[in-house]
Design a protein around this motif. Structure first.
Motif, PDB file in Angstrom:
ATOM      1  N   ILE A  89       0.854  -1.363  -0.222  1.00 29.61           N
ATOM      2  CA  ILE A  89       0.209  -0.145  -0.056  1.00 29.61           C
ATOM      3  C   ILE A  89       0.712   1.449   0.061  1.00 29.61           C
ATOM      4  O   ILE A  89       0.614   2.087  -0.669  1.00 29.61           O
ATOM      5  N   ASN A  90       1.982   1.166   0.934  1.00 32.59           N
ATOM      6  CA  ASN A  90       2.865   2.541   0.844  1.00 32.59           C
ATOM      7  C   ASN A  90       3.537   2.675  -0.471  1.00 32.59           C
ATOM      8  O   ASN A  90       3.757   3.758  -0.959  1.00 32.59           O
ATOM      9  N   GLN A  91       4.249   1.466  -1.046  1.00 33.20           N
ATOM     10  CA  GLN A  91       4.709   1.952  -2.590  1.00 33.20           C
ATOM     11  C   GLN A  91       3.681   2.257  -3.328  1.00 33.20           C
ATOM     12  O   GLN A  91       4.027   3.101  -4.380  1.00 33.20           O
ATOM     13  N   TYR A  92       2.503   1.702  -3.337  1.00 26.90           N
ATOM     14  CA  TYR A  92       1.353   1.866  -4.302  1.00 26.90           C
ATOM     15  C   TYR A  92       1.085   3.495  -4.194  1.00 26.90           C
ATOM     16  O   TYR A  92       0.844   4.003  -5.080  1.00 26.90           O
ATOM     17  N   ARG A  93       0.852   3.939  -2.938  1.00 25.99           N
ATOM     18  CA  ARG A  93       0.642   5.413  -2.617  1.00 25.99           C
ATOM     19  C   ARG A  93       1.868   6.248  -3.051  1.00 25.99           C
ATOM     20  O   ARG A  93       1.562   7.367  -3.650  1.00 25.99           O
ATOM     21  N   LEU A  94       3.053   6.015  -3.008  1.00 27.19           N
ATOM     22  CA  LEU A  94       4.149   6.805  -3.590  1.00 27.19           C
ATOM     23  C   LEU A  94       4.136   6.657  -5.044  1.00 27.19           C
ATOM     24  O   LEU A  94       4.380   7.708  -5.510  1.00 27.19           O
ATOM     25  N   PHE A  95       3.870   5.420  -5.604  1.00 23.28           N
ATOM     26  CA  PHE A  95       3.683   5.467  -7.289  1.00 23.28           C
ATOM     27  C   PHE A  95       2.609   6.633  -7.474  1.00 23.28           C
ATOM     28  O   PHE A  95       2.824   7.213  -8.453  1.00 23.28           O
ATOM     29  N   ARG A  96       1.467   6.503  -6.765  1.00 19.82           N
ATOM     30  CA  ARG A  96       0.453   7.268  -7.508  1.00 19.82           C
ATOM     31  C   ARG A  96       0.871   8.729  -7.228  1.00 19.82           C
ATOM     32  O   ARG A  96       0.262   9.520  -8.089  1.00 19.82           O
ATOM     33  N   THR A 100       0.917  11.423 -10.200  1.00 20.80           N
ATOM     34  CA  THR A 100      -0.073  12.713 -10.202  1.00 20.80           C
ATOM     35  C   THR A 100       0.594  13.973 -10.529  1.00 20.80           C
ATOM     36  O   THR A 100       0.493  14.718 -11.310  1.00 20.80           O
ATOM     37  N   LYS A 101       1.852  13.967  -9.616  1.00 21.09           N
ATOM     38  CA  LYS A 101       2.802  14.931  -9.648  1.00 21.09           C
ATOM     39  C   LYS A 101       3.305  15.418 -11.253  1.00 21.09           C
ATOM     40  O   LYS A 101       3.498  16.394 -11.787  1.00 21.09           O
ATOM     41  N   LYS A 104       0.711  16.287 -13.628  1.00 14.54           N
ATOM     42  CA  LYS A 104       0.168  18.029 -13.463  1.00 14.54           C
ATOM     43  C   LYS A 104       1.211  18.913 -13.897  1.00 14.54           C
ATOM     44  O   LYS A 104       1.044  19.744 -14.440  1.00 14.54           O
ATOM     45  N   LYS A 105       2.740  18.316 -13.605  1.00 10.26           N
ATOM     46  CA  LYS A 105       3.451  19.354 -14.055  1.00 10.26           C
ATOM     47  C   LYS A 105       3.946  19.145 -15.576  1.00 10.26           C
ATOM     48  O   LYS A 105       4.700  20.192 -16.148  1.00 10.26           O
ATOM     49  N   GLY A 106       3.190  18.439 -16.191  1.00  9.03           N
ATOM     50  CA  GLY A 106       3.398  18.507 -17.775  1.00  9.03           C
ATOM     51  C   GLY A 106       4.563  17.764 -18.178  1.00  9.03           C
ATOM     52  O   GLY A 106       5.177  17.998 -19.219  1.00  9.03           O
ATOM     53  N   ALA A 107       5.120  16.730 -17.449  1.00 10.27           N
ATOM     54  CA  ALA A 107       6.309  15.960 -17.506  1.00 10.27           C
ATOM     55  C   ALA A 107       6.116  15.204 -18.898  1.00 10.27           C
ATOM     56  O   ALA A 107       4.936  14.963 -19.154  1.00 10.27           O
ATOM     57  N   SER A 108       7.153  14.881 -19.679  1.00  7.82           N
ATOM     58  CA  SER A 108       7.317  14.222 -20.809  1.00  7.82           C
ATOM     59  C   SER A 108       7.389  12.459 -20.191  1.00  7.82           C
ATOM     60  O   SER A 108       8.185  12.266 -19.301  1.00  7.82           O
ATOM     61  N   PRO A 109       6.669  11.574 -20.755  1.00  8.64           N
ATOM     62  CA  PRO A 109       6.776  10.070 -20.571  1.00  8.64           C
ATOM     63  C   PRO A 109       8.189   9.795 -20.618  1.00  8.64           C
ATOM     64  O   PRO A 109       8.621   8.720 -19.874  1.00  8.64           O
ATOM     65  N   ASP A 110       9.258  10.299 -21.441  1.00 10.20           N
ATOM     66  CA  ASP A 110      10.510  10.141 -21.697  1.00 10.20           C
ATOM     67  C   ASP A 110      11.491  10.567 -20.865  1.00 10.20           C
ATOM     68  O   ASP A 110      12.759  10.550 -20.811  1.00 10.20           O
ATOM     69  N   SER A 111      10.926  11.622 -19.908  1.00  7.47           N
ATOM     70  CA  SER A 111      11.824  12.317 -18.959  1.00  7.47           C
ATOM     71  C   SER A 111      12.274  11.287 -18.064  1.00  7.47           C
ATOM     72  O   SER A 111      11.776  10.170 -17.733  1.00  7.47           O
ATOM     73  N   PRO A 112      13.495  11.680 -17.426  1.00  7.82           N
ATOM     74  CA  PRO A 112      14.238  10.772 -16.371  1.00  7.82           C
ATOM     75  C   PRO A 112      13.391  10.659 -15.122  1.00  7.82           C
ATOM     76  O   PRO A 112      13.178   9.454 -14.929  1.00  7.82           O
ATOM     77  N   GLU A 113      12.450  11.494 -14.955  1.00  6.31           N
ATOM     78  CA  GLU A 113      11.537  11.169 -13.639  1.00  6.31           C
ATOM     79  C   GLU A 113      10.334  10.041 -14.161  1.00  6.31           C
ATOM     80  O   GLU A 113      10.227   9.203 -13.194  1.00  6.31           O
ATOM     81  N   ALA A 114      10.090  10.200 -15.176  1.00  5.73           N
ATOM     82  CA  ALA A 114       8.996   9.443 -15.881  1.00  5.73           C
ATOM     83  C   ALA A 114       9.675   7.915 -15.960  1.00  5.73           C
ATOM     84  O   ALA A 114       8.868   6.978 -15.585  1.00  5.73           O
ATOM     85  N   GLN A 115      10.814   8.012 -16.360  1.00  8.87           N
ATOM     86  CA  GLN A 115      11.503   6.819 -16.399  1.00  8.87           C
ATOM     87  C   GLN A 115      11.716   6.020 -15.086  1.00  8.87           C
ATOM     88  O   GLN A 115      11.834   4.817 -15.160  1.00  8.87           O
ATOM     89  N   GLU A 116      12.175   6.997 -13.949  1.00 11.24           N
ATOM     90  CA  GLU A 116      12.401   6.217 -12.994  1.00 11.24           C
ATOM     91  C   GLU A 116      11.031   5.635 -12.243  1.00 11.24           C
ATOM     92  O   GLU A 116      11.100   4.646 -11.732  1.00 11.24           O
ATOM     93  N   LEU A 117      10.112   6.229 -12.721  1.00 11.02           N
ATOM     94  CA  LEU A 117       8.679   6.127 -12.181  1.00 11.02           C
ATOM     95  C   LEU A 117       8.315   4.562 -12.709  1.00 11.02           C
ATOM     96  O   LEU A 117       7.858   3.672 -12.200  1.00 11.02           O
ATOM     97  N   GLU A 119      10.262   2.511 -14.011  1.00 10.24           N
ATOM     98  CA  GLU A 119      11.348   1.445 -13.335  1.00 10.24           C
ATOM     99  C   GLU A 119      10.536   1.044 -12.001  1.00 10.24           C
ATOM    100  O   GLU A 119      10.636  -0.211 -11.603  1.00 10.24           O
ATOM    101  N   PHE A 120      10.388   1.890 -11.179  1.00 11.17           N
ATOM    102  CA  PHE A 120       9.741   1.535  -9.960  1.00 11.17           C
ATOM    103  C   PHE A 120       8.474   0.919 -10.153  1.00 11.17           C
ATOM    104  O   PHE A 120       8.319  -0.307  -9.235  1.00 11.17           O
ATOM    105  N   LEU A 121       7.634   1.011 -10.733  1.00 11.26           N
ATOM    106  CA  LEU A 121       6.311   0.141 -11.208  1.00 11.26           C
ATOM    107  C   LEU A 121       6.883  -1.148 -11.470  1.00 11.26           C
ATOM    108  O   LEU A 121       6.172  -2.302 -10.975  1.00 11.26           O
TER     109      LEU A 121
END
Length: 181
Positions: A89-96, A100-101, A104-117, A119-121
């Motif tokens: 549940i904690n990991q799922y909440r962190l993922f969600r 969402t963030k 909301k900030k308009g990140a691209s799916p190929d951005s490093p943050e999106a790719q880290e997410l 990988e986390f998933l």
């Protein structure tokens, strides 16, 4: 609280006895096995803060529809502790929250943050599936079955808005393409 614990233990004993009776009569009663998994692994007091009784029932039905008998056997063998459930549940909440963030900030799916997410998933899926293809297939089917439910029947904690679902889907496609290079 003690009366609830006693009732829970009685349910566990009854569920185990039902499976034992089925096994001694050489009849494999998968409903009894599924019930045992649910009684032992998904203790209501663990999920009460997250799922209503109706949502728990919906999730049990989705499990029955989605997992093969072999995958359920493997999941039962692994066990599911309160610590496992809380970690999930904690990991799922962190993922969600992260998803969402990013949307909301308009990140691209190929951005490093999106790719880290992404990988986390993938890591969350691997841990839950134990790397087993039967369990992974059941996980895939449970999400397909979940997404086919009317919105009012879906447990709220697992609902992902369409724009977020499309974002993480695209991020995962990119993640897999990059990983296979």
């Amino acid at each position: 609280m003690m009366k609830r614990k006693i009732a829970q233990i009685e349910k566990i004993i009854e569920a185990i006895e039902n499976v034992e009776n089925a096994l001694t009569s050489n009849k494999i009663d998968y409903d009894s096995i599924i019930n045992t998994i649910q009684v032992i692994q998904m203790k209501p007091e663990w999920v009460n803060p997250y799922l209503t009784a109706k949502e728990r029932k919906t999730m049990r039905e989705l499990v029955k529809q989605s997992y093969s008998k072999e995958a359920l056997r493997k999941l039962t063998a692994k066990g599911w502790t309160e610590q496992d459930y809380n970690q999930h549940i904690n990991q799922y909440r962190l993922f969600r929250e992260s998803l969402t963030k990013l949307v909301k900030k308009g990140a691209s799916p190929d951005s490093p943050e999106a790719q880290e997410l992404a990988e986390f998933l993938m890591e969350m899926i691997h841990r839950r599936s134990q790397g087993d293809p039967d369990i992974k297939e059941g996980m895939k089917k449970i999400w397909e079955n979940f997404n086919s439910l009317p919105d009012q029947e879906k447990p709220k904690i697992y609902m992902i808005p369409d724009n977020e679902r499309e974002f993480i889907k695209e991020a995962c496609i990119i993640y897999h393409k990059n990983k296979n290079r």
